[in-house]
Design a protein around this motif. Sequence first.
Motif, short mmCIF file in Angstrom:
data_model
loop_
_atom_site.label_atom_id
_atom_site.label_comp_id
_atom_site.label_asym_id
_atom_site.label_seq_id
_atom_site.Cartn_x
_atom_site.Cartn_y
_atom_site.Cartn_z
N THR A 238 -2.36 39.59 101.05
CA THR A 238 -1.71 39.18 99.82
C THR A 238 -2.57 38.28 98.92
O THR A 238 -2.79 38.59 97.75
CB THR A 238 -0.40 38.44 100.16
OG1 THR A 238 0.38 39.31 100.97
CG2 THR A 238 0.36 38.08 98.91
N PHE A 239 -3.08 37.18 99.46
CA PHE A 239 -3.79 36.23 98.62
C PHE A 239 -5.08 36.81 98.07
O PHE A 239 -5.45 36.58 96.92
CB PHE A 239 -4.09 34.94 99.38
CG PHE A 239 -2.87 34.14 99.61
CD1 PHE A 239 -2.16 33.63 98.53
CD2 PHE A 239 -2.40 33.91 100.88
CE1 PHE A 239 -1.01 32.91 98.73
CE2 PHE A 239 -1.25 33.19 101.09
CZ PHE A 239 -0.55 32.69 100.01
N LEU B 29 -4.16 39.27 95.26
CA LEU B 29 -3.72 38.57 94.05
C LEU B 29 -4.91 37.95 93.33
O LEU B 29 -5.06 38.08 92.12
CB LEU B 29 -2.69 37.49 94.39
CG LEU B 29 -1.32 37.99 94.85
CD1 LEU B 29 -0.40 36.82 95.10
CD2 LEU B 29 -0.71 38.92 93.82
N ALA C 88 -0.29 33.29 87.56
CA ALA C 88 0.20 34.42 88.35
C ALA C 88 1.73 34.48 88.38
O ALA C 88 2.29 35.37 88.98
CB ALA C 88 -0.34 34.35 89.76
N ARG C 89 2.38 33.48 87.74
CA ARG C 89 3.85 33.40 87.74
C ARG C 89 4.41 33.49 89.17
O ARG C 89 3.92 32.82 90.06
CB ARG C 89 4.45 34.47 86.84
CG ARG C 89 4.09 34.20 85.37
CD ARG C 89 4.40 35.37 84.51
NE ARG C 89 5.83 35.56 84.30
CZ ARG C 89 6.38 36.74 84.08
NH1 ARG C 89 5.64 37.83 84.10
NH2 ARG C 89 7.67 36.84 83.86
N TYR C 90 5.40 34.35 89.38
CA TYR C 90 6.07 34.35 90.68
C TYR C 90 5.41 35.28 91.70
O TYR C 90 5.90 35.41 92.82
CB TYR C 90 7.55 34.73 90.51
CG TYR C 90 7.77 35.97 89.68
CD1 TYR C 90 7.66 37.23 90.24
CD2 TYR C 90 8.08 35.87 88.33
CE1 TYR C 90 7.84 38.37 89.49
CE2 TYR C 90 8.27 37.01 87.55
CZ TYR C 90 8.15 38.25 88.14
OH TYR C 90 8.33 39.38 87.39
N SER C 91 4.28 35.88 91.34
CA SER C 91 3.65 36.84 92.25
C SER C 91 3.37 36.32 93.66
O SER C 91 3.69 36.99 94.64
CB SER C 91 2.34 37.36 91.65
OG SER C 91 2.59 38.49 90.88
N PRO C 92 2.76 35.11 93.79
CA PRO C 92 2.48 34.65 95.16
C PRO C 92 3.75 34.48 95.99
O PRO C 92 3.76 34.81 97.18
CB PRO C 92 1.81 33.29 94.94
CG PRO C 92 1.27 33.34 93.56
CD PRO C 92 2.21 34.18 92.77
N ILE C 93 4.83 34.01 95.36
CA ILE C 93 6.08 33.81 96.12
C ILE C 93 6.63 35.15 96.59
O ILE C 93 7.03 35.31 97.74
CB ILE C 93 7.14 33.09 95.26
CG1 ILE C 93 6.55 31.79 94.71
CG2 ILE C 93 8.39 32.81 96.07
CD1 ILE C 93 7.41 31.15 93.67
N VAL C 94 6.64 36.14 95.68
CA VAL C 94 7.14 37.46 96.06
C VAL C 94 6.29 38.03 97.19
O VAL C 94 6.82 38.56 98.18
CB VAL C 94 7.16 38.41 94.84
CG1 VAL C 94 7.48 39.83 95.27
CG2 VAL C 94 8.17 37.94 93.81
N LEU D 172 7.20 36.28 100.43
CA LEU D 172 8.52 36.70 100.92
C LEU D 172 8.43 38.09 101.55
O LEU D 172 9.04 38.35 102.60
CB LEU D 172 9.53 36.71 99.77
CG LEU D 172 10.01 35.32 99.31
CD1 LEU D 172 10.82 35.42 98.03
CD2 LEU D 172 10.84 34.65 100.41
#
Lengths: 194, 178
Positions: free
Chosen positions: B135-136, B139, B151-157, B160
């Motif tokens: 993921t990281f 991104l 990146a807005r909410y991308s890392p959180i999504v 999750l």
Amino acid sequence: MDFIFSFFIIGGIIVAALNGRIDIILDAAVSSAEGAVQRSINLIGIVSLWLGIARVAEKSGLIAILSKAIAPVFRRLFPSIPKDHPALGCILMNLSANMLGFGNAATPFGLKAMQELQTLNDTPDTASDAMCTFLAINTSSVTIVPATIIALRTSAGSKNPTEVVAAILFATTCSTLAAVIFDYIFRFFSRRKI
Amino acid sequence: MIAEALGASVSWFIPALIFVVFFHAHLKGVRVFEEFVEGAKEGFFMAIKLIPYLVGIYVAIGIFRQSGAIDVIVKLFSPVLRIIKAPTEALFVSIVRSISGPAALGLMMEIFDAHGPDSFIGRLASTMVGSTDTTFYILAVYFGSVGIKKARYSPIVGLLADFTSFVASVYIVRKMFL
């Protein structure tokens, strides 16, 4: 991204200091930096190759044909991308290469897709909705043929290297569904302030 | 059987794809070599542009991993692990998976050596490594390549989804193999 970046570095240094292993920090930093450049150099060939092929496919109209074919599915996932836009074709190529386990071929198409999405983005320093959705699906990656895993299991002497394929399919489907759902929720609640 | 058939069709896929691309382009009268070089040029600059981003993410991950910070996180989460009945090692694999692909593969092979690929933890590690991506890394590289800073909410999504994959892997491997 800034937060995660600082978190990794500051957290790492604090933990190393507490463990009395502060000497490994410099080592880790330098060898990682070298590794990153090495990796990029290797990428040059692969990315050039695939973007060369992609460019040929784009000029011949093949990508447009693909985009049109998958538009009905993708329009729901990516409502902000216009129909027939080349971004759709690149996203499709990236996701299908990922599904089949060709990480090397997937990256160039993914980067190209990001470039196409960026042309639709009216705030160039901030991720667009479509980018977030694309990366949500990409990072959770639906894998149909986990070729690397099977190869490694075989080389480790597994009696049945492919027995995990069904489990992987289940887990990857769950995570991709979760990614799409969470992405939808976050998109809904984070209407961008421009 | 099925896996073999899949494997065979996979080895045909890329050559067939390249064949179709060039054949179709040739029929359409595209100046194939010129366009290929043009695209490759784009790829070259893209790869060069990526270097600073890769250096950044690799350094951060390298420090985080080698300092032992991951062990601390694993310890923090151990009460949750007890609830879903997952071995601690499994969470470690899952966390490493979302920050470094090669490291996750290395870890999986270590587990194969220590417990065997057909052990519970061996199967679980295979499933977890196979079912998500880095993921990281993705991104950072993808956003970096087009100069996106927020990146807005991308890392959180992404996280999750990784966590979902972790829970789903534990569930299905317990169900199938225990």
